[in-house]
Design a protein around this motif. Structure first.
Motif, PDB file in Angstrom:
ATOM      1  N   SER A 115      -5.076   2.355   2.647  1.00 21.64           N
ATOM      2  CA  SER A 115      -4.678   2.672   4.013  1.00 21.64           C
ATOM      3  C   SER A 115      -5.374   1.688   4.944  1.00 21.64           C
ATOM      4  N   VAL A 117      -1.204   3.090  -9.008  1.00 21.41           N
ATOM      5  CA  VAL A 117      -0.140   3.581  -8.142  1.00 21.41           C
ATOM      6  C   VAL A 117       0.014   5.089  -8.332  1.00 21.41           C
ATOM      7  N   CYS A 126      -3.165   3.226  -4.656  1.00 22.53           N
ATOM      8  CA  CYS A 126      -2.097   2.946  -3.696  1.00 22.53           C
ATOM      9  C   CYS A 126      -0.911   3.885  -3.880  1.00 22.53           C
ATOM     10  N   GLU A 127      -0.422   4.433  -2.779  1.00 25.13           N
ATOM     11  CA  GLU A 127       0.803   5.222  -2.835  1.00 25.13           C
ATOM     12  C   GLU A 127       1.978   4.285  -3.121  1.00 25.13           C
ATOM     13  N   LYS A 128       2.947   4.777  -3.897  1.00 21.52           N
ATOM     14  CA  LYS A 128       4.119   3.971  -4.274  1.00 21.52           C
ATOM     15  C   LYS A 128       4.760   3.301  -3.074  1.00 21.52           C
ATOM     16  N   LYS A 129       4.867   4.018  -1.974  1.00 20.64           N
ATOM     17  CA  LYS A 129       5.566   3.504  -0.794  1.00 20.64           C
ATOM     18  C   LYS A 129       4.859   2.312  -0.142  1.00 20.64           C
ATOM     19  N   ARG A 130       3.592   2.046  -0.518  1.00 21.41           N
ATOM     20  CA  ARG A 130       2.837   0.948   0.107  1.00 21.41           C
ATOM     21  C   ARG A 130       2.530  -0.209  -0.835  1.00 21.41           C
ATOM     22  N   ASP A 190       1.718   8.894  -6.455  1.00 13.97           N
ATOM     23  CA  ASP A 190       2.685   9.460  -5.512  1.00 13.97           C
ATOM     24  C   ASP A 190       1.986   9.894  -4.232  1.00 13.97           C
ATOM     25  N   LYS A 191       0.778  10.462  -4.389  1.00 18.83           N
ATOM     26  CA  LYS A 191      -0.007  10.894  -3.233  1.00 18.83           C
ATOM     27  C   LYS A 191      -1.491  10.711  -3.552  1.00 18.83           C
TER      28      LYS A 191
END
Length: 172
Positions: free
Chosen positions: A13, A53, A34-38, A55-56
């Motif tokens: 983050s 990686v 790291c979250e998948k979306k980033r 999910d949360k």
């Protein structure tokens, strides 16, 4: 400086780049949870040696993540995202070593406990305002939670605060 096989890990983050760049500059291996979306954002930085990686972020103490961190001899550097994504009880149960005192994070996560800690340390702190009706002049208003600095404003009246809060709600 010799890193002695230690890997510096943190959550992906707003603070991650500073933490991991500094760790790399000091000779440490680095790891990002790291979250998948980033992933796309962080994979372009050459000072991040490895990623786990998820999910949360609350998965940081799940078996898969915990085992990977242990295998890498990792130390987690905590920051506001850890506090905002996991309850204090769960943070205190994390088995991977955490830099600093993970029990103080409970105080950082709780606004009233943090205020008490600062007062007991003899620090001068702004007077908390309990109600918008108590605003008599210019004050700084901060929403609860980390949010990377978002949710801070200055207001001179209770009415102005009410308008600002409505604006925050519509952006959330």
């Amino acid at each position: 400086m010799a890193s002695r096989g230690i890997t510096i890990a943190t959550l992906g983050s707003h603070c991650a780049l500073q933490v991991l760049k500094g760790a790399k500059d000091e000779g440490f291996k680095t790891l990002l949870v790291c979250e998948k979306k980033r992933v796309g954002l962080y994979e372009r930085f050459g000072f991040i040696d490895e990623m786990i990686v998820v999910d949360k972020f609350s998965e940081v103490d799940g078996d898969r993540c915990r085992n990977a961190l242990k295998k890498k001899n990792a130390i987690i550097i905590p920051h506001g995202t850890l506090i905002s994504q996991m309850p204090s009880n769960d943070i205190e149960k994390i088995q991977t070593p955490i830099f600093g005192n993970k029990w103080i994070l409970r105080w950082e996560a709780d606004r009233e406990m943090k205020q008490r800690l600062m007062e007991e340390a003899g620090l001068k702190t702004p007077k908390p305002v309990k109600s918008k009706d108590d605003i008599a002049g210019l004050c700084i208003v901060k929403l609860h939670g980390a949010a990377g600095g978002r949710g801070t404003t200055s207001r001179g009246t209770g009415r102005a605060l009410k308008r600002a809060r409505q604006g925050w709600s519509s952006r959330a």
